[in-house]
Enzyme design. Structure first.
Site, PDB file in Angstrom:
ATOM      1  CD  GLU A 206       2.888  -5.486   8.614  1.00  0.00           C
ATOM      2  OE1 GLU A 206       1.765  -6.035   8.630  1.00  0.00           O
ATOM      3  OE2 GLU A 206       3.062  -4.312   8.271  1.00  0.00           O
TER       4      GLU A 206
ATOM      5  CG  HIS B  51       2.054  -9.286   6.449  1.00  0.00           C
ATOM      6  ND1 HIS B  51       2.423 -10.552   6.034  1.00  0.00           N
ATOM      7  CD2 HIS B  51       1.278  -9.453   7.564  1.00  0.00           C
ATOM      8  CE1 HIS B  51       1.907 -11.442   6.869  1.00  0.00           C
ATOM      9  NE2 HIS B  51       1.192 -10.807   7.790  1.00  0.00           N
TER      10      HIS B  51
ATOM     11  CG  HIS C  30       0.491  -3.098   4.948  1.00  0.00           C
ATOM     12  ND1 HIS C  30      -0.001  -2.180   5.850  1.00  0.00           N
ATOM     13  CD2 HIS C  30      -0.358  -3.074   3.894  1.00  0.00           C
ATOM     14  CE1 HIS C  30      -1.096  -1.630   5.359  1.00  0.00           C
ATOM     15  NE2 HIS C  30      -1.346  -2.169   4.178  1.00  0.00           N
TER      16      HIS C  30
ATOM     17  CG  ASP D 154       3.794   0.079   6.658  1.00  0.00           C
ATOM     18  OD1 ASP D 154       4.223   0.324   5.502  1.00  0.00           O
ATOM     19  OD2 ASP D 154       2.830  -0.680   6.872  1.00  0.00           O
TER      20      ASP D 154
END
Length: 235
Positions: free
Chosen positions: A10, A58, A151, A156
Site C-alpha cells: 500500500e 486502503h 485494501h 491482499d
C-alpha cells in the site's frame, strides 16, 4: 520444493516517480504453491503526506504511520525474507516500481523483473476479456472477501495466495502433493499400491436383454475381432 513469496503493497499514491512512497508491505511464503504460515507484514513512515484518494482505498491515515520505522530501517529484513525466491504480485509492475524506487533511494540493488510473476497477466490469459481484479478473481473462485473492508497488504497477499493456487490448477494439485511419497527414490517411478480382491462381487448392472443384444452384435459384426468374446460373463 519451490519457495515463492506472494507480495503486496500500500502506498501514498500511484506513481513512485512522482515521489510517492510505500506505507505497508505484506509477504506470504509459499512452498509448492501452499502457504507455510510464515509471513512478513510491516507499516512504515513514508516521510510524506498520504493522498486522500489513497486513504479511501486502503484506509491508512498519516496518523497511523507517524513514528513507524522508515523503509531504510526495514529494507534488510525485507530482502532477507524474500531472498532469491520468485515474487508473486497482482499487477506486479506497480509493486515492483515502488519497492525498487525505495531500494534505489538507499543505493541498494533492485529486484530484477525476471524475479517477478504477475498474476494479472496470468488471469488475463485464463479469462480473456473478463474482469480480473483481485476482488473479481476471488468471487470467481469462491474465495471469501468477508474480511476485506479496505485494501491491506497482508490480507491482499493472503487472498492472492489463494487465487494463485487456483490459477495454477486449483486445489486438485494437493492430490499430486499427497502422492509425492509414493514415488521412488529416483523421483520418477510411481509405486502403485496394490488392491486386494473385493470381499463380495458387485451385482451385475447389465440387463439380460442388453447382454443378449451385445452377444448378437459381436456374432454378426465383429466375430473373432471383438475385444470381448460373445460368451463374456457380465458380472
Amino acid at each position: 520444493m519451490a519457495r515463492e513469496i506472494v507480495f503486496d503493497t500500500e502506498t501514498t499514491g500511484i506513481d513512485p516517480r512522482a515521489g510517492h512512497r510505500l506505507i505497508e508491505i505484506g509477504c506470504v511464503e509459499l512452498e509448492d504453491l501452499l502457504p507455510t504460515g510464515r509471513s512478513l507484514h510491516r507499516y512504515m513512515d513514508p516521510e510524506r503526506i498520504i493522498e486522500a484518494d489513497a486513504t479511501r482505498i486502503h484506509g491508512i491515515t498519516n496518523e497511523m504511520v507517524a513514528g513507524k520505522p522508515k523503509f531504510a530501517d526495514l529494507a534488510e529484513e525485507f530482502l532477507n525474507f524474500v531472498g532469491d525466491s520468485r515474487i508473486i504480485a497482482h499487477n506486479a509492475s506497480f509493486d515492483r516500481g515502488f519497492i525498487n524506487m525505495e531500494l534505489e533511494r538507499l543505493g541498494r540493488v533492485t529486484l530484477p523483473e525476471t524475479q517477478w510473476l504477475d498474476t494479472l497477466e496470468i488471469a488475463r490469459n485464463v479469462f480473456p476479456g473478463m474482469a480480473n481484479s483481485l476482488d473479481a478473481l476471488c468471487r470467481r473462485y469462491n474465495i471469501s472477501l468477508a474480511e476485506r473492508d479496505k485494501h491491506g497488504a497482508l490480507l491482499d497477499a493472503r487472498l492472492l495466495a489463494d487465487v494463485y493456487l487456483e490459477l495454477m490448477g486449483g486445489k486438485e494439485r494437493g492430490l499430486d502433493l499427497a502422492m509425492a511419497s509414493d514415488f521412488g527414490e529416483d523421483g520418477l517411478a510411481y509405486k502403485a499400491k496394490p488392491y486386494g480382491p473385493r470381499p463380495k462381487p458387485l451385482p451385475s448392472q447389465i440387463h439380460p436383454e442388453e447382454a443378449q443384444a451385445h452377444k448378437a452384435f459381436i456374432a454378426k459384426y465383429l466375430k473373432d475381432k471383438a475385444l470381448w468374446p460373445a460368451d463374456t460373463n457380465y458380472q
